[in-house]
Design a protein around this motif. Sequence first.
Motif, PDB file in Angstrom:
ATOM      1  N   GLU A  96       1.103   3.175 -14.563  1.00  0.00           N
ATOM      2  CA  GLU A  96       0.048   3.925 -13.891  1.00  0.00           C
ATOM      3  C   GLU A  96      -1.265   3.165 -14.059  1.00  0.00           C
ATOM      4  N   GLN A  98       0.808  -1.218   0.000  1.00  0.00           N
ATOM      5  CA  GLN A  98       0.000   0.000   0.000  1.00  0.00           C
ATOM      6  C   GLN A  98       0.843   1.270   0.000  1.00  0.00           C
ATOM      7  N   GLU A 102      -8.124   9.744 -11.854  1.00  0.00           N
ATOM      8  CA  GLU A 102      -7.074   9.591 -10.852  1.00  0.00           C
ATOM      9  C   GLU A 102      -6.203   8.405 -11.230  1.00  0.00           C
ATOM     10  N   TRP A 103      -4.931   8.664 -11.476  1.00  0.00           N
ATOM     11  CA  TRP A 103      -3.967   7.613 -11.845  1.00  0.00           C
ATOM     12  C   TRP A 103      -3.066   7.323 -10.655  1.00  0.00           C
ATOM     13  N   PHE A 104      -2.954   6.037 -10.318  1.00  0.00           N
ATOM     14  CA  PHE A 104      -2.099   5.590  -9.226  1.00  0.00           C
ATOM     15  C   PHE A 104      -0.798   5.038  -9.789  1.00  0.00           C
ATOM     16  N   TYR A 105       0.289   5.218  -9.060  1.00  0.00           N
ATOM     17  CA  TYR A 105       1.608   4.739  -9.480  1.00  0.00           C
ATOM     18  C   TYR A 105       2.432   4.442  -8.232  1.00  0.00           C
ATOM     19  N   MET A 139      -0.883   9.143  -6.056  1.00  0.00           N
ATOM     20  CA  MET A 139      -1.932   9.410  -7.016  1.00  0.00           C
ATOM     21  C   MET A 139      -1.778  10.808  -7.601  1.00  0.00           C
ATOM     22  N   VAL A 166       1.266   3.444  -2.800  1.00  0.00           N
ATOM     23  CA  VAL A 166       1.018   4.063  -4.096  1.00  0.00           C
ATOM     24  C   VAL A 166       0.720   5.537  -3.898  1.00  0.00           C
TER      25      VAL A 166
END
Length: 98
Positions: free
Chosen positions: A54, A28, A40-43, A32, A30
């Motif tokens: 992403e 957990q 919303e792109w998480f990486y 954003m 990541v």
Amino acid sequence: MAAFGMEPAEVRIPRAALDAMAAALSVQTVAMRTWPDGIEWFYPLGTWDEPHVEVALMPGGDEVWMRMSTDRTSTVIWTIEQWLDFAGQLPGATPPGS
């Protein structure tokens, strides 16, 4: 796939980038960023300045989009079932609905 006018595309995601995203999800860690279109792109945290994968959960929760930071014009689309299968295999993952 009609949302936001996306078309299926071939996306080459290096194994190392996908492994980094999997590791980030499993612990957990990541980050954003919200794009101007509101997605919303998480990486993986700490990878913004290097090539990274992403991931975005689409409104309605039935699709997950993935792209490489090096080519944000191409997006691979997974069903939520495919995503849950992938995420469920990560170390420390909890079964859906837990």
